[in-house]
Structure formats: structure tokens, C-alpha cells
Design a protein around this motif. Sequence first.
Motif, mmCIF file in Angstrom:
data_model
loop_
_atom_site.group_PDB
_atom_site.id
_atom_site.type_symbol
_atom_site.label_atom_id
_atom_site.label_comp_id
_atom_site.label_asym_id
_atom_site.label_seq_id
_atom_site.Cartn_x
_atom_site.Cartn_y
_atom_site.Cartn_z
ATOM 1 N N PHE A 73 0.845 -1.184 0.460
ATOM 2 C CA PHE A 73 0.307 -0.247 0.262
ATOM 3 C C PHE A 73 0.883 1.210 0.227
ATOM 4 O O PHE A 73 1.424 1.266 0.653
ATOM 5 N N ARG A 74 0.674 1.877 -1.324
ATOM 6 C CA ARG A 74 1.762 3.215 -1.375
ATOM 7 C C ARG A 74 0.126 4.644 -1.494
ATOM 8 O O ARG A 74 -0.060 4.704 -1.517
ATOM 9 N N GLY A 75 0.541 6.118 -0.746
ATOM 10 C CA GLY A 75 -0.163 7.151 -0.873
ATOM 11 C C GLY A 75 -0.802 7.105 0.342
ATOM 12 O O GLY A 75 -0.696 6.485 1.769
ATOM 13 N N HIS A 76 -2.396 8.290 -0.060
ATOM 14 C CA HIS A 76 -2.860 8.259 1.366
ATOM 15 C C HIS A 76 -4.066 7.356 0.490
ATOM 16 O O HIS A 76 -4.600 6.930 -0.022
ATOM 17 N N SER A 77 -4.757 7.705 2.278
ATOM 18 C CA SER A 77 -6.119 6.824 2.245
ATOM 19 C C SER A 77 -7.214 7.894 3.371
ATOM 20 O O SER A 77 -6.134 8.295 4.086
#
Lengths: 334, 182
Positions: free
Chosen positions: A292-296
Amino acid sequence: MPAGNGGGLRLAVDVQRLLCALFLVLALGVVQADDGSDDAFQWLKRMGEAARTLNYQGTFVYRQGSLLDTLRIIHRVDAEGERERMVSLNGVAREVVRDAKGVTCILPDHHSVVVDRSRRNGLLPSAFRTANAGLDAHYRFTLGGRERVAGRTARIVNIQPKDAYRYGYRLWLDEDTALLLKSELLGSDGAALEQILYTSIDIGADIPDDLLEPSTLGEGYTWHTSGQDQSVSDAGESEWDTSWLPAGFSLRHRERNPLPNQPVPVQHMWFSDGLASFSLYVERLEADKDPFRGHSRVGAMNAFGTVVDDYQITVVGEVPQGTVDRIGRAVRRR
Amino acid sequence: MSDELREMLSALVDGELADVDSVHVLDRIAREPALKAVWERYHLVSDVLRNHLPAVSSVDLVDKVRQAVQAEPVSIRPRRRLPTAVLRPVAGFALAASVAVVAVLGFRGMSGPDGTSAVVETVAQTQAPASGVGPTGLRWDVDRPDVEARLSAYMVNHSEHTGSTLRGMMPYARIIAYDAGR
């Protein structure tokens, strides 16, 4: 120009008047400060005590975006301590029950019960039990006006962050008891990201036992239990750390949680400034699993994922996106 | 639905409705599924106008994934204290328990074009939940079910540490409400 005795006396009086005026200005200044942050803080202290020591039951609406849920909460204090129950009034009656032994989540629509006996809620003492607790370095506390909520008069308390790394809050406290009647979590633009609003509340009356019992026994359900003995409190040095933290945040708790089908445990670090908090999770990436890379985000909660040396790094917390991002990028292996 | 109610709904979505009216409307929304569907649609429109939606439109996904599930009735037992002898705890750890919770929570509630909710239910813990991302409802805005499951497990675990009375039981309100896009 003073000349002779008469002039000297007048100067002395003038100086005395000046000193008096100066003293008054200073004294007023101190009093003003008391009406500001200290008074708001007193209200918050009373709020914390009220939540812990009073019997109450009520119905509140939880709002976040278009999500709307109506929940019922019952809280009682007796010889065994606090007991609390929260149940959803929409659809299936999912509920949470909390007592001295721990927290139990009952999910009838999934035939599951989740029990947490680790009593972690006791780990961090209430942010407002001790005077100020250094929070005013990072938040501005002010007392606002009055509004009617749930048929009662409420006093508004504003908690404004002093930087962009944390959220603000606006609380409506019952003028009589200081119980929380409405609260908003405010984003960086001042708009409410989450809201809790009591539509009715009953304070102080006796609460019969059966109101605190879960509505189902959970027979035939799957039980998932966790406890203090099962997650290892990691008193030793962790090989993972973050090279940046927003001002006022510090590491408050660390533990390693083994997963049932994985040989390597998940490392968990919990940071807080006394009010806001975030968690850092580090776990080894499984082979051929996409990281999982990045935003949520979900409502007020933000997450940031990245990979360092075959490890999945995830930062999750009730802090703005920029905060979890920056922390995540600063995570290092020693 | 009356025009007045529609206007109030619209104002509520834009945050322009007085609290006194808000409480009344919110109460009705919570109790009337048809009203809730309209409310969700207004939010969708509002989000589109404000460019809040994630890059991938999930409306197509909603159409594709619809399964009716027969929900088993919950058996109501006479209320009494949970006897410890009856407990059959499945050994687990805090994070594992959280993951299990999330796995069974699965993916919920996508509104079809006619406003009715479809419920997709996972049967076993180990089964990967069906994919589905809704613009409304309380869930992480990622497209991957495995990522959402992990983030939700983290959220439950993280919430358990928050002892500040400011939040108190409120993190659990978020978790109870998590699925309410059903």
C-alpha cells in the motif's frame, strides 16, 4: 519641571498614579487570561470528570460526510466502577460494551464478538486531568457562547490548533453538568469533518442493570479475544523510528502484535500530543503481495503507506493528511 | 417528498441548515431508508461539484456488484450476564482480532440506481471480501479490498489506544457506524 517641595510632591503623586494605573493594567491582563484559556480548560476538566462519574443515557447522531448513524449510549458508575454501552439504532443492533474488564464489540449481523481485555483505555490518563498538561503550547482554548442542545443550555469550548499538523474541535458542554452534548472535529479549513450531536439525554437517574446488558448472548457466534498477555509490550529498542514528529508529539506506547498466520509480528507505535494521536505500523511485506503506497482517508482519519526495505510502513491517525504523509516519509530503520 | 423537505436536505448537505431543523431532519433520515437514499444522492452530487470523489468512479462498480443476501435472523435470548463457561474464545491477538472484525465486516451497502441498498456479505473470515468502493458510507477510499481490510484493522487497533475523554467511546461510535453505507 518640579521645583521645590510642592513640585516634588506632585511628581510623587503622579508617579504613584502612574504606578497604580500600570498595576491595574497588569492585573486586568492576568484576569483576562484567566477568562480565556484557563476557564475553557476548567470546563474541559469538568467534562472529563462528568463523563466518568455521572449516570446518563441518551441518543445521539453520528455524522460524517453523508454517513448518518443514530446511537444510544448508557453510562453508569457503581461499586464495580464504570460500565458503558453503546448500541446502533439503525438496522442491526451492533454494540459495544465497556467495563472494568475490557471492551466487547458485538456484531450480530456477522455472528461475531470481539473482546479486548487489554484495558488500554487506562493507559493514557485523561488529557485534562492534570492542569493544562502542556497542551496550550499547541492548542488555543477559548470559551464561546451558549446554545441549546438536546433541550439543554450548552457552553461552547473551542480548541484551535496552533499549527496545521493537528485538528481543531468545537465542543458544546452542558452548562449544568459539563457533559458533552455536541462535538465537532474541525478540518484545516474550519469545516466539520465529524459530528456527534445528542438529540436527547437523561442525566443522573438510576440506571437498571438490563439497560447495560448486551441484547444478545452471542451464542453460536465466533469469539475473538485479545488481552494483555497476548500482545507483547515492546520495552526494548525498536529498530524502527521516525525522524520527524510534529511539535508536542511523543511516543507513548509500543507493542508487537503477532499475527496468526505470519511468523513476523507487526510493530505498533502510538504517538500523542495529549489530545491528538496517530499510530505507526511496521510489518514485513509478504512475498508477491502488492504494498500500500500513498494516501487514504475515512472521515477524520488519515492514512499514509510506504515501503522501506521490504517492510510495509503505515501511519494512521486522527490528524490531517499532511501530517501522516510527512511522518510516513520520515520513517527510518536504525 | 415535499419540496420543503428536499430543500432542507439540500441545505443540510451544504451545512447551511440550523441545528434546530438539522436534528429533526437527521432523525427522519436515520429512520426512513428512502430518505436516506436521497440524502446519499445529494452528497454524491455535492461531492462531484466540489471535486471530492476519488479518481476512479465507483458508480459503475455499484452497478456491477449487486448480490442479495439472506440475512439470518438474530436470535434474541433472555438477557443475563454472559457466563464465562459458555465462552469459546478463539485465541487471537489485538491486531488479529481487528483483522477478523474487518474481514467479517467486509464490504457493505452500495446503493443501486433505484436507491435501494445491496448488501454483500462475506461468509468466512479468510475469504477476501468482494470489491466495492462507495463514495458515501464510512470506509477508506481505496480501490483494493485487501488494503481496505488492513487499514480498517489498523483503525480499530489505533482507536483502542485513544483514552482521551474527548473521544472516550467515540472511536467505537465510528467503528459501529463504519458499515452504515448498508
